[in-house]
Design a protein around this motif. Structure first.
Motif, PDB file in Angstrom:
ATOM      1  N   PHE A 139       0.960  -1.174  -0.287  1.00  0.00           N
ATOM      2  CA  PHE A 139       0.094   0.569  -0.300  1.00  0.00           C
ATOM      3  C   PHE A 139       1.006   1.284  -0.110  1.00  0.00           C
ATOM      4  CE2 PHE A 139      -2.117   3.209   2.480  1.00  0.00           C
ATOM      5  CZ  PHE A 139      -3.225   3.641   1.448  1.00  0.00           C
ATOM      6  N   ALA A 140       1.582   1.245   0.645  1.00  0.00           N
ATOM      7  CA  ALA A 140       2.693   2.270   0.914  1.00  0.00           C
ATOM      8  C   ALA A 140       3.391   2.838  -0.076  1.00  0.00           C
ATOM      9  CB  ALA A 140       3.168   2.770   2.251  1.00  0.00           C
ATOM     10  N   ASN A 141       4.003   1.797  -1.078  1.00  0.00           N
ATOM     11  CA  ASN A 141       4.721   1.565  -2.369  1.00  0.00           C
ATOM     12  C   ASN A 141       4.096   2.377  -3.232  1.00  0.00           C
ATOM     13  OD1 ASN A 141       7.493   1.109  -3.858  1.00  0.00           O
ATOM     14  ND2 ASN A 141       5.339  -0.358  -5.038  1.00  0.00           N
ATOM     15  N   LEU A 142       2.502   2.429  -3.315  1.00  0.00           N
ATOM     16  CA  LEU A 142       1.317   2.654  -4.036  1.00  0.00           C
ATOM     17  C   LEU A 142       2.424   3.770  -4.353  1.00  0.00           C
ATOM     18  CD1 LEU A 142      -1.698   0.781  -4.068  1.00  0.00           C
ATOM     19  CD2 LEU A 142       0.125   0.397  -5.724  1.00  0.00           C
ATOM     20  N   PHE A 143       2.637   4.838  -3.016  1.00  0.00           N
ATOM     21  CA  PHE A 143       2.171   6.456  -3.128  1.00  0.00           C
ATOM     22  C   PHE A 143       3.500   6.866  -2.732  1.00  0.00           C
ATOM     23  CE2 PHE A 143      -1.523   5.242  -1.103  1.00  0.00           C
ATOM     24  CZ  PHE A 143      -2.394   5.526  -1.686  1.00  0.00           C
ATOM     25  N   SER A 170      10.101   2.696   5.457  1.00  0.00           N
ATOM     26  CA  SER A 170      10.120   3.487   6.780  1.00  0.00           C
ATOM     27  C   SER A 170       8.271   4.234   8.035  1.00  0.00           C
ATOM     28  CB  SER A 170      10.336   5.320   6.007  1.00  0.00           C
ATOM     29  OG  SER A 170       9.155   5.172   5.331  1.00  0.00           O
ATOM     30  N   VAL A 171       7.507   3.293   6.376  1.00  0.00           N
ATOM     31  CA  VAL A 171       6.284   3.515   6.868  1.00  0.00           C
ATOM     32  C   VAL A 171       5.725   2.629   7.935  1.00  0.00           C
ATOM     33  CG1 VAL A 171       3.384   2.888   6.952  1.00  0.00           C
ATOM     34  CG2 VAL A 171       4.883   3.758   5.001  1.00  0.00           C
ATOM     35  N   LEU A 172       6.608   1.693   8.330  1.00  0.00           N
ATOM     36  CA  LEU A 172       6.512   0.575   9.830  1.00  0.00           C
ATOM     37  C   LEU A 172       7.100   0.578  10.230  1.00  0.00           C
ATOM     38  CD1 LEU A 172       5.433  -2.131   6.481  1.00  0.00           C
ATOM     39  CD2 LEU A 172       4.103  -0.990   8.245  1.00  0.00           C
TER      40      LEU A 172
END
Length: 132
Positions: free
Chosen positions: A15-19, A26-28
């Motif tokens: 999901f984060a990779n889509l943005f 780093s999101v996690l």
């Protein structure tokens, strides 16, 4: 770490990779599941690499299985769940029923009821399409 938790981490990274393709890890950083990844790191890395590599093909499948809804109108969360599921279903040791059940649970946890129904419908159609 159980595979269920590894799927949660993988989903969040996809999901984060889509943005932000360069910064998805780093999101996690502060997430509870990240501390316990251990041997499931390979699953997560493979899932992220596979979904990145096959995203265009997965988008075509999503569009074919959901012709009433343009790809742009499908929430990023649903796309991320479908990308992860398509990746898992492409593996030789895939357990389709487990993968679909987990995808629906992820949609319920992070999305809403209509998301889980959409995911279930697309993945069910995908399995029927690939049985022929």
């Amino acid at each position: 770490m159980a595979l269920h938790a590894a799927r949660r981490v993988a989903l969040q990274m996809v999901f984060a990779n889509l943005f932000h393709a360069d910064e998805c890890a780093s999101v996690l950083e502060d997430q509870e599941d990240v501390a316990n990844i251990g041997e499931d790191q390979r699953f997560i890395d493979d899932a992220l690499e596979g979904t990145q590599k096959n995203q265009n093909a997965y988008n075509q499948v999503i569009q074919a299985l959901s012709p009433e809804r343009s790809l742009e109108r499908i929430p990023a969360l649903n796309k991320a769940i479908l990308y992860l599921s398509f990746h898992e279903l492409s593996q030789p040791d895939a357990l389709p029923k487990v993968i679909i059940n987990e995808a629906v649970e992820l949609a319920k946890r992070f999305g809403d009821e209509s998301d889980s129904r959409f995911i279930n419908g697309v993945l069910g159609n995908y399995l029927r399409m690939n049985k022929s």
